[in-house]
Enzyme design. Structure first.
Site, short mmCIF file in Angstrom:
data_model
loop_
_atom_site.label_atom_id
_atom_site.label_comp_id
_atom_site.label_asym_id
_atom_site.label_seq_id
_atom_site.Cartn_x
_atom_site.Cartn_y
_atom_site.Cartn_z
N ASP A 37 4.03 -6.31 7.33
CA ASP A 37 4.05 -5.38 6.45
C ASP A 37 4.17 -5.58 5.04
O ASP A 37 4.40 -7.10 4.67
CB ASP A 37 5.46 -4.74 6.67
CG ASP A 37 5.73 -3.28 5.77
OD1 ASP A 37 6.19 -2.25 6.69
OD2 ASP A 37 5.60 -3.21 4.68
N ASN A 90 -0.62 0.84 12.04
CA ASN A 90 0.12 2.08 11.59
C ASN A 90 0.67 2.20 9.94
O ASN A 90 0.90 3.19 9.38
CB ASN A 90 1.40 1.76 12.48
CG ASN A 90 2.51 2.88 11.49
OD1 ASN A 90 2.77 3.96 11.87
ND2 ASN A 90 3.45 2.13 10.92
N TYR A 154 -6.20 11.73 1.42
CA TYR A 154 -5.46 11.38 2.53
C TYR A 154 -6.11 12.03 3.99
O TYR A 154 -6.25 11.27 5.13
CB TYR A 154 -3.90 11.62 2.47
CG TYR A 154 -3.21 11.46 3.63
CD1 TYR A 154 -2.29 10.08 3.52
CD2 TYR A 154 -2.69 12.40 4.50
CE1 TYR A 154 -1.65 9.89 4.73
CE2 TYR A 154 -1.74 11.87 5.57
CZ TYR A 154 -1.13 10.89 5.65
OH TYR A 154 -0.30 10.36 6.66
N LYS A 158 -7.57 10.09 7.16
CA LYS A 158 -7.19 10.09 8.58
C LYS A 158 -8.09 10.87 9.38
O LYS A 158 -8.13 10.31 10.78
CB LYS A 158 -5.71 11.05 8.51
CG LYS A 158 -4.91 10.39 7.67
CD LYS A 158 -4.36 9.10 8.47
CE LYS A 158 -2.98 8.37 7.79
NZ LYS A 158 -2.60 7.47 8.40
N ILE A 187 6.95 13.68 9.76
CA ILE A 187 8.11 13.07 10.36
C ILE A 187 8.90 12.43 9.33
O ILE A 187 8.51 12.11 8.12
CB ILE A 187 7.34 11.89 10.85
CG1 ILE A 187 6.33 12.19 11.73
CG2 ILE A 187 8.65 10.74 11.61
CD1 ILE A 187 6.73 12.92 12.99
N THR A 189 10.56 9.89 6.98
CA THR A 189 10.28 8.85 6.87
C THR A 189 10.12 8.62 5.15
O THR A 189 9.99 9.71 4.48
CB THR A 189 8.97 8.15 7.52
OG1 THR A 189 8.02 8.64 6.44
CG2 THR A 189 8.84 8.14 8.75
N1 LIG Z 1 5.81 10.54 7.80
C1 LIG Z 1 4.78 11.52 7.93
O1 LIG Z 1 5.15 12.90 7.95
C2 LIG Z 1 3.62 11.01 8.75
C3 LIG Z 1 2.87 12.02 9.31
C4 LIG Z 1 1.78 11.68 9.74
C5 LIG Z 1 1.13 10.37 9.60
N2 LIG Z 1 1.87 9.42 9.12
C6 LIG Z 1 1.59 8.23 9.02
O2 LIG Z 1 2.19 7.22 9.74
C7 LIG Z 1 2.22 5.79 9.23
C8 LIG Z 1 3.45 5.40 8.93
O3 LIG Z 1 4.03 6.08 7.79
P1 LIG Z 1 5.56 6.40 7.68
O4 LIG Z 1 5.81 7.81 7.62
O5 LIG Z 1 6.50 5.69 8.83
O6 LIG Z 1 5.94 5.52 6.21
P2 LIG Z 1 6.83 4.73 5.62
O7 LIG Z 1 6.54 4.64 4.11
O8 LIG Z 1 8.28 4.82 6.33
O9 LIG Z 1 6.30 3.28 6.43
C9 LIG Z 1 4.89 2.92 5.96
C10 LIG Z 1 4.85 1.39 5.97
O10 LIG Z 1 3.83 0.86 5.77
C11 LIG Z 1 3.75 -0.45 4.85
N3 LIG Z 1 2.58 -0.62 3.91
C12 LIG Z 1 1.99 0.55 3.10
N4 LIG Z 1 0.94 0.00 2.75
C13 LIG Z 1 0.77 -1.21 3.30
C14 LIG Z 1 -0.42 -2.24 3.09
N5 LIG Z 1 -1.21 -2.09 2.22
N6 LIG Z 1 -0.11 -3.31 4.14
C15 LIG Z 1 0.66 -3.51 4.67
N7 LIG Z 1 1.70 -2.58 4.95
C16 LIG Z 1 1.76 -1.41 4.01
C17 LIG Z 1 4.85 0.20 3.94
O11 LIG Z 1 5.57 -1.18 3.31
C18 LIG Z 1 5.86 0.61 4.90
O12 LIG Z 1 6.79 -0.07 5.42
C19 LIG Z 1 1.28 6.03 7.99
O13 LIG Z 1 0.04 5.58 8.45
C20 LIG Z 1 1.15 7.48 7.58
O14 LIG Z 1 0.00 7.93 6.95
C21 LIG Z 1 3.13 9.94 8.41
#
Ligand SMILES: NC(=O)c1ccc[n+]([C@@H]2O[C@H](COP(=O)([O-])OP(=O)(O)OC[C@H]3O[C@@H](n4cnc5c(N)ncnc54)[C@H](O)[C@@H]3O)[C@@H](O)[C@H]2O)c1
Length: 262
Positions: A37, A90, A154, A158, A187, A189
């Site tokens: 991370d 992720n 975005y 994706k 989700i 988060t």
């Molecule tokens: N939360 C939602 O509603 C949702 C929905 C669909 C998809 N997603 C996808 O799920 C994945 C996880 O997101 P989340 O919701 O858990 O968010 P989150 O912000 O809780 O976690 C994302 C993590 O990625 C890390 N990160 C960001 N940029 C980075 C980089 N350049 N290098 C290394 N680490 C990096 C951040 O520090 C964080 O710990 C993402 O790809 C997001 O696009 C999220």
């Protein structure tokens, strides 16, 4: 016996949200986990949580959009644990911005992290996985399947992850490598709740209700609900599943709610 006994799993964005929940679940199922991370303190906290439950993990600080970092995370994984079995791309970022107001730097950053980051992770993990087979999973999104207002950058990134997944599945099946992605709906988060702290209580309530109503189940999901899908896809339970975008969205993309109150 765990579903991932003896497996070495590298999870990017493992310090928060979906990645954190998946790191904890994979470790509970017997995997040794690399929590990669950008936020090193968050990654370390997850490693400590895993250790407190008797699991084994290490933290690596990485920017997935940088080739040198992606290469180093794979090298360090193999140096520490001796092999790599599962790569879960992720890490991701996103924010709302109308296209005509978006700077070139904002576009590049989202595409670099969300799409190029998947390419780089795979580029450096594949030579390891090709030695003995393995699994690649990436987090795409419902935003890769449908348009979302003010999220063009975005959505484009994706959607790219989904076809990159299918294309890689075709190239690497002969090496015993399964490649899939998961498409979450909303989700709960930190990423999904960006800006919530700036809203008045009334606006916050309205925003939460509007987001919940996007889902047939009338709620957002929890990170653990995606972690369980990730576990399925990365375990032998999914031994016949490859090249798929598996949707876990509470019904978001089931259809248009024409004539319904929701
Ligand atoms: N939360 C939602 O509603 C949702 C929905 C669909 C998809 N997603 C996808 O799920 C994945 C996880 O997101 P989340 O919701 O858990 O968010 P989150 O912000 O809780 O976690 C994302 C993590 O990625 C890390 N990160 C960001 N940029 C980075 C980089 N350049 N290098 C290394 N680490 C990096 C951040 O520090 C964080 O710990 C993402 O790809 C997001 O696009 C999220």
């Amino acid at each position: 016996m765990g579903k991932l006994d003896k497996k070495i799993a590298l999870i990017t964005g493992g310090g928060s949200g979906i990645g954190r929940a998946t790191s904890l679940l994979f470790a509970a199922e017997g995997a040794r986990v690399v929590v990669a991370d950008w936020a090193e303190d968050h990654a370390r906290a997850v490693v400590a949580e895993i250790a407190a439950h008797g699991g084994e993990a290490i933290a690596i600080k990485v920017d997935v959009s940088k080739g040198a970092d992606a290469e180093r995370m794979v090298i360090e994984t193999v140096k520490h644990f001796g092999r790599l079995d599962i790569l879960y791309n992720n890490a991701g970022i996103g924010f709302a911005r109308p296209l005509h107001m978006m700077t070139e730097e904002e576009w590049d950053r989202v595409v670099d992290v969300d799409l190029k980051g998947v390419f780089l992770g795979c580029k450096y993990a594949l030579p390891e996985l090709m030695k003995h087979g393995g699994v690649i999973l990436s987090t795409a999104s419902v935003a890769g399947l449908e348009g979302i207002r003010r999220m063009g950058h975005y959505c484009a990134a994706k959607a790219g992850v989904i076809l990159l997944t299918k294309s890689m599945a075709m190239d690497y099946a002969e090496y015993g490598i399964r490649v899939n992605c998961v498409c979450p709906g909303g989700i709960s988060t930190p990423l999904a709740e960006t800006g919530y702290d700036k809203l008045t209580p009334e606006k916050l309530e309205r925003a939460k209700n509007a987001t919940a109503a996007m889902h047939l189940l009338n709620r957002v999901g929890q990170p653990e609900e995606i972690a369980r899908v990730a576990l399925f896809l990365c375990s032998d339970d999914a031994s016949f599943v490859t090249g798929q975008a598996v949707v876990a969205d509470g019904g978001w993309t089931a259809g248009h709610r024409f004539g319904s109150s929701r």
